[in-house]
Design a protein around this motif. Structure first.
Motif, PDB file in Angstrom:
ATOM      1  N   LYS A  98     -83.723 -58.450 -15.037  1.00 60.83           N
ATOM      2  CA  LYS A  98     -83.134 -57.477 -14.122  1.00 60.83           C
ATOM      3  C   LYS A  98     -81.697 -57.105 -14.505  1.00 60.83           C
ATOM      4  O   LYS A  98     -81.117 -56.179 -13.935  1.00 60.83           O
ATOM      5  CB  LYS A  98     -83.186 -57.984 -12.688  1.00 60.83           C
ATOM      6  CG  LYS A  98     -84.586 -58.042 -12.105  1.00 60.83           C
ATOM      7  CD  LYS A  98     -85.160 -56.654 -11.813  1.00 60.83           C
ATOM      8  CE  LYS A  98     -86.566 -56.711 -11.285  1.00 60.83           C
ATOM      9  NZ  LYS A  98     -86.681 -56.431  -9.868  1.00 60.83           N
ATOM     10  N   LEU A 113     -85.887 -62.902  -4.601  1.00 62.00           N
ATOM     11  CA  LEU A 113     -86.985 -62.425  -5.448  1.00 62.00           C
ATOM     12  C   LEU A 113     -86.667 -61.158  -6.258  1.00 62.00           C
ATOM     13  O   LEU A 113     -87.151 -61.009  -7.379  1.00 62.00           O
ATOM     14  CB  LEU A 113     -88.213 -62.179  -4.566  1.00 62.00           C
ATOM     15  CG  LEU A 113     -89.552 -62.121  -5.284  1.00 62.00           C
ATOM     16  CD1 LEU A 113     -89.810 -63.367  -6.096  1.00 62.00           C
ATOM     17  CD2 LEU A 113     -90.674 -61.908  -4.275  1.00 62.00           C
ATOM     18  N   TRP A 121     -87.963 -66.933 -10.507  1.00 59.95           N
ATOM     19  CA  TRP A 121     -88.769 -65.813 -10.031  1.00 59.95           C
ATOM     20  C   TRP A 121     -90.243 -66.208  -9.929  1.00 59.95           C
ATOM     21  O   TRP A 121     -90.901 -65.953  -8.923  1.00 59.95           O
ATOM     22  CB  TRP A 121     -88.612 -64.587 -10.942  1.00 59.95           C
ATOM     23  CG  TRP A 121     -89.628 -63.550 -10.597  1.00 59.95           C
ATOM     24  CD1 TRP A 121     -89.603 -62.705  -9.525  1.00 59.95           C
ATOM     25  CD2 TRP A 121     -90.864 -63.319 -11.268  1.00 59.95           C
ATOM     26  NE1 TRP A 121     -90.745 -61.951  -9.493  1.00 59.95           N
ATOM     27  CE2 TRP A 121     -91.533 -62.307 -10.554  1.00 59.95           C
ATOM     28  CE3 TRP A 121     -91.462 -63.868 -12.410  1.00 59.95           C
ATOM     29  CZ2 TRP A 121     -92.778 -61.826 -10.946  1.00 59.95           C
ATOM     30  CZ3 TRP A 121     -92.706 -63.386 -12.795  1.00 59.95           C
ATOM     31  CH2 TRP A 121     -93.352 -62.373 -12.070  1.00 59.95           C
ATOM     32  N   ARG A 125     -92.184 -66.011  -6.443  1.00 60.44           N
ATOM     33  CA  ARG A 125     -93.211 -64.966  -6.307  1.00 60.44           C
ATOM     34  C   ARG A 125     -94.525 -65.616  -5.849  1.00 60.44           C
ATOM     35  O   ARG A 125     -95.196 -65.123  -4.962  1.00 60.44           O
ATOM     36  CB  ARG A 125     -93.391 -64.238  -7.642  1.00 60.44           C
ATOM     37  CG  ARG A 125     -94.489 -63.200  -7.659  1.00 60.44           C
ATOM     38  CD  ARG A 125     -93.977 -61.796  -7.597  1.00 60.44           C
ATOM     39  NE  ARG A 125     -95.078 -60.843  -7.452  1.00 60.44           N
ATOM     40  CZ  ARG A 125     -94.936 -59.549  -7.288  1.00 60.44           C
ATOM     41  NH1 ARG A 125     -93.730 -59.026  -7.239  1.00 60.44           N
ATOM     42  NH2 ARG A 125     -95.967 -58.757  -7.154  1.00 60.44           N
ATOM     43  N   GLN A 364     -87.835 -44.305  -4.196  1.00 65.65           N
ATOM     44  CA  GLN A 364     -86.795 -45.221  -3.721  1.00 65.65           C
ATOM     45  C   GLN A 364     -87.035 -46.610  -4.316  1.00 65.65           C
ATOM     46  O   GLN A 364     -88.031 -47.220  -3.971  1.00 65.65           O
ATOM     47  CB  GLN A 364     -86.838 -45.301  -2.188  1.00 65.65           C
ATOM     48  CG  GLN A 364     -86.956 -43.992  -1.473  1.00 65.65           C
ATOM     49  CD  GLN A 364     -85.702 -43.138  -1.590  1.00 65.65           C
ATOM     50  OE1 GLN A 364     -84.651 -43.618  -2.019  1.00 65.65           O
ATOM     51  NE2 GLN A 364     -85.793 -41.871  -1.206  1.00 65.65           N
ATOM     52  N   ARG A 370     -83.421 -52.669 -16.070  1.00 64.68           N
ATOM     53  CA  ARG A 370     -83.862 -53.822 -16.860  1.00 64.68           C
ATOM     54  C   ARG A 370     -82.860 -54.108 -17.970  1.00 64.68           C
ATOM     55  O   ARG A 370     -82.074 -53.241 -18.340  1.00 64.68           O
ATOM     56  CB  ARG A 370     -85.226 -53.550 -17.508  1.00 64.68           C
ATOM     57  CG  ARG A 370     -86.396 -53.465 -16.532  1.00 64.68           C
ATOM     58  CD  ARG A 370     -86.681 -54.794 -15.862  1.00 64.68           C
ATOM     59  NE  ARG A 370     -87.901 -54.758 -15.058  1.00 64.68           N
ATOM     60  CZ  ARG A 370     -87.983 -54.326 -13.803  1.00 64.68           C
ATOM     61  NH1 ARG A 370     -86.901 -53.848 -13.200  1.00 64.68           N
ATOM     62  NH2 ARG A 370     -89.123 -54.362 -13.152  1.00 64.68           N
ATOM     63  N   ARG A 438     -93.520 -57.404 -11.649  1.00 61.01           N
ATOM     64  CA  ARG A 438     -92.414 -57.264 -10.697  1.00 61.01           C
ATOM     65  C   ARG A 438     -92.671 -56.177  -9.663  1.00 61.01           C
ATOM     66  O   ARG A 438     -91.744 -55.739  -8.969  1.00 61.01           O
ATOM     67  CB  ARG A 438     -91.085 -56.949 -11.434  1.00 61.01           C
ATOM     68  CG  ARG A 438     -90.670 -57.950 -12.489  1.00 61.01           C
ATOM     69  CD  ARG A 438     -90.474 -59.346 -11.942  1.00 61.01           C
ATOM     70  NE  ARG A 438     -89.479 -59.511 -10.913  1.00 61.01           N
ATOM     71  CZ  ARG A 438     -88.286 -60.106 -11.098  1.00 61.01           C
ATOM     72  NH1 ARG A 438     -87.934 -60.505 -12.301  1.00 61.01           N
ATOM     73  NH2 ARG A 438     -87.463 -60.288 -10.081  1.00 61.01           N
ATOM     74  N   CYS A 440     -93.516 -54.225  -6.319  1.00 61.92           N
ATOM     75  CA  CYS A 440     -93.152 -54.493  -4.927  1.00 61.92           C
ATOM     76  C   CYS A 440     -94.197 -55.366  -4.228  1.00 61.92           C
ATOM     77  O   CYS A 440     -95.391 -55.095  -4.329  1.00 61.92           O
ATOM     78  CB  CYS A 440     -93.039 -53.159  -4.196  1.00 61.92           C
ATOM     79  SG  CYS A 440     -92.566 -53.322  -2.475  1.00 61.92           S
TER      80      CYS A 440
HETATM   81  C1  HEM Z   1     -89.748 -54.585  -5.458  1.00 61.32           C
HETATM   82  C2  HEM Z   1     -90.091 -50.068  -3.726  1.00 61.32           C
HETATM   83  C3  HEM Z   1     -90.658 -51.805   0.754  1.00 61.32           C
HETATM   84  C4  HEM Z   1     -90.044 -56.288  -0.925  1.00 61.32           C
HETATM   85  C5  HEM Z   1     -89.844 -53.213  -5.368  1.00 61.32           C
HETATM   86  C6  HEM Z   1     -89.836 -52.313  -6.500  1.00 61.32           C
HETATM   87  C7  HEM Z   1     -89.910 -51.043  -6.007  1.00 61.32           C
HETATM   88  C8  HEM Z   1     -89.993 -51.145  -4.575  1.00 61.32           C
HETATM   89  C9  HEM Z   1     -89.908 -49.739  -6.806  1.00 61.32           C
HETATM   90  C10 HEM Z   1     -89.767 -52.703  -7.976  1.00 61.32           C
HETATM   91  C11 HEM Z   1     -88.352 -52.922  -8.401  1.00 61.32           C
HETATM   92  C12 HEM Z   1     -88.225 -53.172  -9.891  1.00 61.32           C
HETATM   93  O1  HEM Z   1     -89.219 -53.247 -10.609  1.00 61.32           O
HETATM   94  O2  HEM Z   1     -87.080 -53.289 -10.363  1.00 61.32           O
HETATM   95  C13 HEM Z   1     -90.250 -50.157  -2.359  1.00 61.32           C
HETATM   96  C14 HEM Z   1     -90.390 -49.011  -1.484  1.00 61.32           C
HETATM   97  C15 HEM Z   1     -90.544 -49.504  -0.220  1.00 61.32           C
HETATM   98  C16 HEM Z   1     -90.510 -50.948  -0.303  1.00 61.32           C
HETATM   99  C17 HEM Z   1     -90.359 -47.543  -1.922  1.00 61.32           C
HETATM  100  C18 HEM Z   1     -90.728 -48.765   1.074  1.00 61.32           C
HETATM  101  C19 HEM Z   1     -91.307 -47.584   1.183  1.00 61.32           C
HETATM  102  C20 HEM Z   1     -90.606 -53.172   0.687  1.00 61.32           C
HETATM  103  C21 HEM Z   1     -90.821 -54.074   1.797  1.00 61.32           C
HETATM  104  C22 HEM Z   1     -90.639 -55.340   1.321  1.00 61.32           C
HETATM  105  C23 HEM Z   1     -90.319 -55.223  -0.090  1.00 61.32           C
HETATM  106  C24 HEM Z   1     -91.181 -53.653   3.210  1.00 61.32           C
HETATM  107  C25 HEM Z   1     -90.752 -56.671   2.023  1.00 61.32           C
HETATM  108  C26 HEM Z   1     -91.530 -56.958   3.002  1.00 61.32           C
HETATM  109  C27 HEM Z   1     -89.868 -56.195  -2.287  1.00 61.32           C
HETATM  110  C28 HEM Z   1     -89.605 -57.349  -3.135  1.00 61.32           C
HETATM  111  C29 HEM Z   1     -89.534 -56.866  -4.453  1.00 61.32           C
HETATM  112  C30 HEM Z   1     -89.741 -55.417  -4.362  1.00 61.32           C
HETATM  113  C31 HEM Z   1     -89.447 -58.789  -2.677  1.00 61.32           C
HETATM  114  C32 HEM Z   1     -89.279 -57.677  -5.715  1.00 61.32           C
HETATM  115  C33 HEM Z   1     -90.576 -58.169  -6.291  1.00 61.32           C
HETATM  116  C34 HEM Z   1     -90.376 -58.973  -7.561  1.00 61.32           C
HETATM  117  O3  HEM Z   1     -89.420 -58.733  -8.306  1.00 61.32           O
HETATM  118  O4  HEM Z   1     -91.220 -59.856  -7.822  1.00 61.32           O
HETATM  119  N1  HEM Z   1     -89.961 -52.471  -4.212  1.00 61.32           N
HETATM  120  N2  HEM Z   1     -90.327 -51.296  -1.623  1.00 61.32           N
HETATM  121  N3  HEM Z   1     -90.326 -53.903  -0.439  1.00 61.32           N
HETATM  122  N4  HEM Z   1     -89.941 -55.057  -3.051  1.00 61.32           N
HETATM  123 FE1  HEM Z   1     -90.251 -53.210  -2.345  1.00 61.32          FE
END
Ligand code: HEM
Length: 516
Positions: A98, A113, A121, A125, A364, A370, A438, A440
């Protein structure tokens, strides 16, 4: 000959002036065996003024799917090509961390996370993903309904008083209320109150966003940390939130100790279905800083993202009345005046497409960050370990090569009876929730949350941009914000009669149709 001349030809087809191409490829011709990534020069000043991903789009049209951008001593690779994105995010994901993102977010998320890498991680995860199981997400639907209903009451009052409302901040409160309950069973009730804790959450969020767009890491200057009033405020806000988290963890731990429930895969405590409750019941360590880091990460990850999605969806809808009519028709027939249930999620097909399309035009966050941990080859170009990389989801989602009428808000581009678009079935040209390991963890949660809110709001109200409202322009933090809010006029819908959809009855003489 070979790759460079091919690239040159396709750039030229894209309308890149020949002077630029000659300049770009002069060195390539000299080193055919070792192609170098195109470098965008003299474009740096353009970056500062507006949301930074906008000039990156222009540069993408000029330089293509991968180019280098220099910022004084710093240098970034900008990726806007689906195959390269797939390589980084999925096929060779272990070779990327990251990077800058982890550095910027450390003060608030620690090793939560989102910023975490490597073994930390992997372990977290594996611990957290099971908490967002099907039954949990289903239990969340009624929470989404209740929270949106509170917002409806507020809008009802505004409609009665003929007062305009600023939807961006209302959506931010809505999603904060939801994520607080969903992650650690805390009711911020930010739609009604402006308590210290709500203010603390916003102080921390603004700081994280400012840091992510600041060219100089001023917060790293040792004395600054101690004397800057702003940094002191941030520290105080963090302390307040952490103290509350500690209390919530302790309360939850007592509940878990007292309950009779056996822990199993789809474990949900009815009184407290939160992710925290699941984690503690599964044996997560209560005293660990890691648990707090992960809770804080989910609080932030699930708050501003969903709020931004709703904000831009309502902005887009305000310009396409025909989409609104279709949407209202669907919601009227599927929901009527009921609160949505999990079964309705499958039936609200058009509402889902509206959210899918909103996420295409306003992803978003608009870029994924990265850093390469090893040498690699991207799009035929060798790159070194330690490169900072921005994958521009904005560019992918608006690429004229990948989309028909890319700029147009057209939920119909995905057939209602087809699969929900995601990174896999769109071959990495559509990445609303990232991709690979990774991806979401809250994608299902977020999709249902935004569909429920959208459906309930358009069912009851009509929304228009308020008369004399400031123009809706973009600015960036971690997500895309408006510069001056989304000011709207809300009017109650005059509800059309609810006509249940009939299964095409054969109207034989004398046959009666039961309408109840
Ligand atoms: C990761 C989008 C809602 C928890 C991500 C990533 C995206 C994203 C694009 C990838 C980031 C990357 O690869 O650098 C969104 C959008 C959301 C949303 C557009 C709403 C419309 C949520 C919600 C939660 C959440 C509601 C928790 C309940 C996470 C977590 C990661 C993540 C923990 C990291 C996962 C990892 O690295 O293993 N999200 N997210 N997100 N999101 Fe979401």
């Amino acid at each position: 000959s070979g790759f460079p001349s091919g690239a040159k030809k396709s750039l030229s087809k894209l309308g890149v002036p020949s002077e630029i191409l000659e300049f770009l490829f002069s060195w390539v011709d000299a080193h055919e065996d070792c192609p170098k990534i195109p470098e965008a020069k003299g474009a740096i000043s353009a970056i500062r003024s507006e949301a930074f991903f906008i000039p990156l789009y222009e540069l993408f049209l000029t330089y293509g799917g991968i180019f280098r951008l220099k910022f004084g001593p710093k240098s970034f690779l900008i990726v806007s090509d689906p195959f390269i994105a797939k390589h980084i995010l999925r096929e060779n994901s272990k070779a990327y961390s990251k990077g800058i993102l982890a550095e910027i977010l450390e003060f608030v998320m620690g090793t939560g996370l989102i910023p975490a890498d490597g073994e930390v991680w992997r372990v977290r995860r594996r611990t957290i993903v099971p908490a967002l199981h099907q039954k949990y997400v289903a239990a969340m639907i009624s929470l989404f309904g209740q929270a949106t209903d509170r917002l409806c009451k507020k809008l009802d009052a505004a409609a009665s008083d003929g007062e305009d409302v600023e939807m961006e901040s209302l959506f931010s409160h809505l999603t904060l209320d939801i994520i607080g309950k969903a992650v650690f069973n805390y009711d911020f009730d930010s739609l009604s109150n402006d308590t210290g804790i709500v203010e603390a959450v916003y102080t921390v969020l603004r700081e994280a966003e400012d840091r992510s767009v600041s060219p100089i890491p001023f917060w790293e200057i040792p004395i600054w940390k101690d004397i800057s009033p702003r940094q002191k405020r941030v520290s105080a806000a963090l302390k307040l939130i952490n103290d509350i988290l500690d209390d919530l963890i302790a309360i939850c731990k007592r509940m878990v100790d007292e309950e009779e429930l056996q822990f199993h895969e789809e474990y949900v405590n009815e009184q407290d279905p939160s992710i925290l409750h699941f984690l503690l019941a599964s044996g997560d360590d209560v005293s660990s800083k890691q648990l707090r880091d992960d809770l804080m990460t989910m609080l932030i990850a699930g708050h501003e993202t969903s709020a931004a999605v709703l904000t831009w969806t309502f902005y887009l809808l305000s310009k396409e009345p025909s989409v609104v009519s279709k949407l209202q028709e669907e919601v009227d027939s599927v929901l009527g005046d009921r609160f949505p249930t999990i079964e309705d999620m499958k039936k609200l097909k058009y509402a889902t497409r509206v959210i899918n399309e909103s996420l295409r035009l306003y992803p978003q966050p608009p870029v994924l960050i990265r850093r390469s941990l090893e040498n690699d080859v991207l799009g035929g170009y060798p790159i070194k370990r330690g490169e900072d990389i921005f994958i521009s989801v904005w560019n992918l989602h608006r690429s004229p090569k990948l989309w028909d009428e890319a700029e147009k808000f057209k939920p119909e581009r995905w057939p209602l009876d087809g699969p929900n678009p995601n990174e896999t079935n769109q071959n990495f040209s559509y990445l609303p929730f990232g991709g690979g390991p990774r991806k979401c963890v809250g994608d299902m949660f977020a999709s249902y949350e935004t569909v429920v809110a959208l459906a309930m709001l358009v069912r009851r109200f009509n929304f228009q941009i308020a008369l004399g409202a400031p123009p809706v322009e973009m600015t960036t933090g971690a997500t895309i914000h408006t510069t001056e809010g989304l000011k709207m006029t809300v009017t109650r819908r005059i509800k059309p009669p609810i006509v249940p959809t009939l299964e095409m009855p054969s109207l034989k003489a004398g046959a009666s149709v039961n309408l109840s």
